[in-house]
Design an enzyme around this catalytic site. Structure first.
Site, PDB file in Angstrom:
ATOM      1  CE1 TYR A  92      47.932  34.037  38.717  1.00  0.00           C
ATOM      2  CE2 TYR A  92      49.443  35.446  37.499  1.00  0.00           C
ATOM      3  CZ  TYR A  92      48.178  35.181  37.996  1.00  0.00           C
ATOM      4  OH  TYR A  92      47.150  36.088  37.775  1.00  0.00           O
ATOM      5  CG  PHE A 134      47.207  28.176  31.998  1.00  0.00           C
ATOM      6  CD1 PHE A 134      47.549  29.037  33.023  1.00  0.00           C
ATOM      7  CD2 PHE A 134      46.420  27.066  32.301  1.00  0.00           C
ATOM      8  CE1 PHE A 134      47.137  28.814  34.329  1.00  0.00           C
ATOM      9  CE2 PHE A 134      46.004  26.829  33.619  1.00  0.00           C
ATOM     10  CZ  PHE A 134      46.363  27.710  34.629  1.00  0.00           C
ATOM     11  NE  ARG A 159      38.354  33.101  43.296  1.00  0.00           N
ATOM     12  CZ  ARG A 159      39.302  32.700  42.439  1.00  0.00           C
ATOM     13  NH1 ARG A 159      40.455  33.380  42.330  1.00  0.00           N
ATOM     14  NH2 ARG A 159      39.119  31.652  41.671  1.00  0.00           N
ATOM     15  CB  THR A 219      38.934  31.179  35.769  1.00  0.00           C
ATOM     16  OG1 THR A 219      39.108  30.963  37.177  1.00  0.00           O
ATOM     17  CG2 THR A 219      40.275  31.381  35.092  1.00  0.00           C
ATOM     18  NE  ARG A 272      38.599  36.861  36.253  1.00  0.00           N
ATOM     19  CZ  ARG A 272      39.146  35.974  37.078  1.00  0.00           C
ATOM     20  NH1 ARG A 272      38.402  35.031  37.626  1.00  0.00           N
ATOM     21  NH2 ARG A 272      40.443  36.036  37.358  1.00  0.00           N
ATOM     22  CG  HIS A 326      45.023  37.540  41.373  1.00  0.00           C
ATOM     23  ND1 HIS A 326      45.132  36.171  41.177  1.00  0.00           N
ATOM     24  CD2 HIS A 326      45.348  37.759  42.675  1.00  0.00           C
ATOM     25  CE1 HIS A 326      45.523  35.607  42.323  1.00  0.00           C
ATOM     26  NE2 HIS A 326      45.655  36.545  43.244  1.00  0.00           N
ATOM     27  CD  GLU A 346      47.445  35.106  45.794  1.00  0.00           C
ATOM     28  OE1 GLU A 346      47.230  34.035  45.213  1.00  0.00           O
ATOM     29  OE2 GLU A 346      46.586  36.007  45.889  1.00  0.00           O
TER      30      GLU A 346
HETATM   31  P1  IDP Z   1      41.664  32.640  38.870  1.00  0.00           P
HETATM   32  O1  IDP Z   1      42.397  33.868  38.402  1.00  0.00           O
HETATM   33  O2  IDP Z   1      40.182  32.725  38.586  1.00  0.00           O
HETATM   34  O3  IDP Z   1      41.965  32.282  40.295  1.00  0.00           O
HETATM   35  P2  IDP Z   1      43.390  30.407  38.113  1.00  0.00           P
HETATM   36  O4  IDP Z   1      42.905  29.040  37.786  1.00  0.00           O
HETATM   37  O5  IDP Z   1      44.077  30.626  39.409  1.00  0.00           O
HETATM   38  O6  IDP Z   1      42.151  31.417  37.939  1.00  0.00           O
HETATM   39  O7  IDP Z   1      44.361  30.843  36.928  1.00  0.00           O
HETATM   40  C1  IDP Z   1      45.200  31.966  37.059  1.00  0.00           C
HETATM   41  C2  IDP Z   1      45.131  32.768  35.795  1.00  0.00           C
HETATM   42  O8  IDP Z   1      45.706  32.009  34.728  1.00  0.00           O
HETATM   43  C3  IDP Z   1      43.725  33.094  35.293  1.00  0.00           C
HETATM   44  O9  IDP Z   1      43.144  34.203  35.942  1.00  0.00           O
HETATM   45  C4  IDP Z   1      43.985  33.346  33.831  1.00  0.00           C
HETATM   46  O10 IDP Z   1      44.584  34.644  33.614  1.00  0.00           O
HETATM   47  C5  IDP Z   1      45.028  32.281  33.518  1.00  0.00           C
HETATM   48  N1  IDP Z   1      44.398  31.027  33.068  1.00  0.00           N
HETATM   49  C6  IDP Z   1      43.706  30.123  33.799  1.00  0.00           C
HETATM   50  N2  IDP Z   1      43.300  29.079  33.067  1.00  0.00           N
HETATM   51  C7  IDP Z   1      43.746  29.321  31.817  1.00  0.00           C
HETATM   52  C8  IDP Z   1      43.646  28.598  30.578  1.00  0.00           C
HETATM   53  O11 IDP Z   1      43.044  27.528  30.492  1.00  0.00           O
HETATM   54  N3  IDP Z   1      44.226  29.173  29.487  1.00  0.00           N
HETATM   55  C9  IDP Z   1      44.891  30.377  29.540  1.00  0.00           C
HETATM   56  N4  IDP Z   1      45.019  31.072  30.699  1.00  0.00           N
HETATM   57  C10 IDP Z   1      44.447  30.564  31.815  1.00  0.00           C
HETATM   58 MG    MG Z   2      43.752  31.668  41.149  1.00  0.00          MG
END
Ligand code: IDP
Ligand code: MG
Length: 141
Positions: free
Chosen positions: A49, A57, A85, A91, A102, A115, A126
């Protein structure tokens, strides 16, 4: 053909949803080329990450992803990254389409079950964090 890294996250594992998540990706037509169960340590979580380092976060995300076992898998298929996706949903589970993983199983933006890599470059980076080239199994004879 594209490949993508998929993680069945700790909340999905605790809720017994690993089979459903893997099944939906298989049913979509994607092929499993690697799979393992593991518990991510902090170092792996911070690398996986890395793009989110510094965000509000980030610390919670690392805590969450290291909070229990996960399944890491590589799925392969035509336009696999976009297909995965879409099958995952947005997300934020409340913004994810009904019918997506989701959208059907999630409520919490952090504990969002799954993920999937977001680009070919992310996928390559990754996949190499979780699997050696020898662990990617070919289907062709
Ligand atoms: P993704 O998993 O849909 O690609 P990303 O923006 O890459 O989303 O964020 C990675 C992970 O971080 C998310 O899947 C979620 O678990 C967590 N996350 C993302 N945005 C937030 C937030 O605003 N608050 C808390 N956790 C978040
Ligand atoms: Mg992501």
């Amino acid at each position: 053909m594209e490949r993508s890294l998929v993680l069945v996250k700790p909340d999905a594992m605790r809720r017994g949803l690993a089979g459903v998540i893997i099944s939906r990706l298989e049913q979509r037509g994607l092929k499993i080329v690697a799979m393992k169960m593991l518990r991510m340590d902090r170092a792996l979580a911070e690398r996986h990450y890395a793009v989110h380092r510094g965000k509000a976060f980030f610390d919670g995300l690392v805590e969450y992803i290291t909070s229990g076992p996960i399944i890491a898998a590589v799925f392969e298929g035509e336009r696999a990254i976009e297909a995965i996706r879409q099958t995952m949903g947005a997300t934020d589970p409340l913004k994810a389409a009904p019918g997506s993983i989701r959208g059907d199983f999630g409520l919490n933006i952090q504990e969002n079950l799954v993920h999937g890599s977001d680009s070919p470059e992310s996928a390559e980076r990754e996949i190499s964090l979780f699997f050696s080239p020898q662990e990617l199994v070919g289907w062709e004879k």
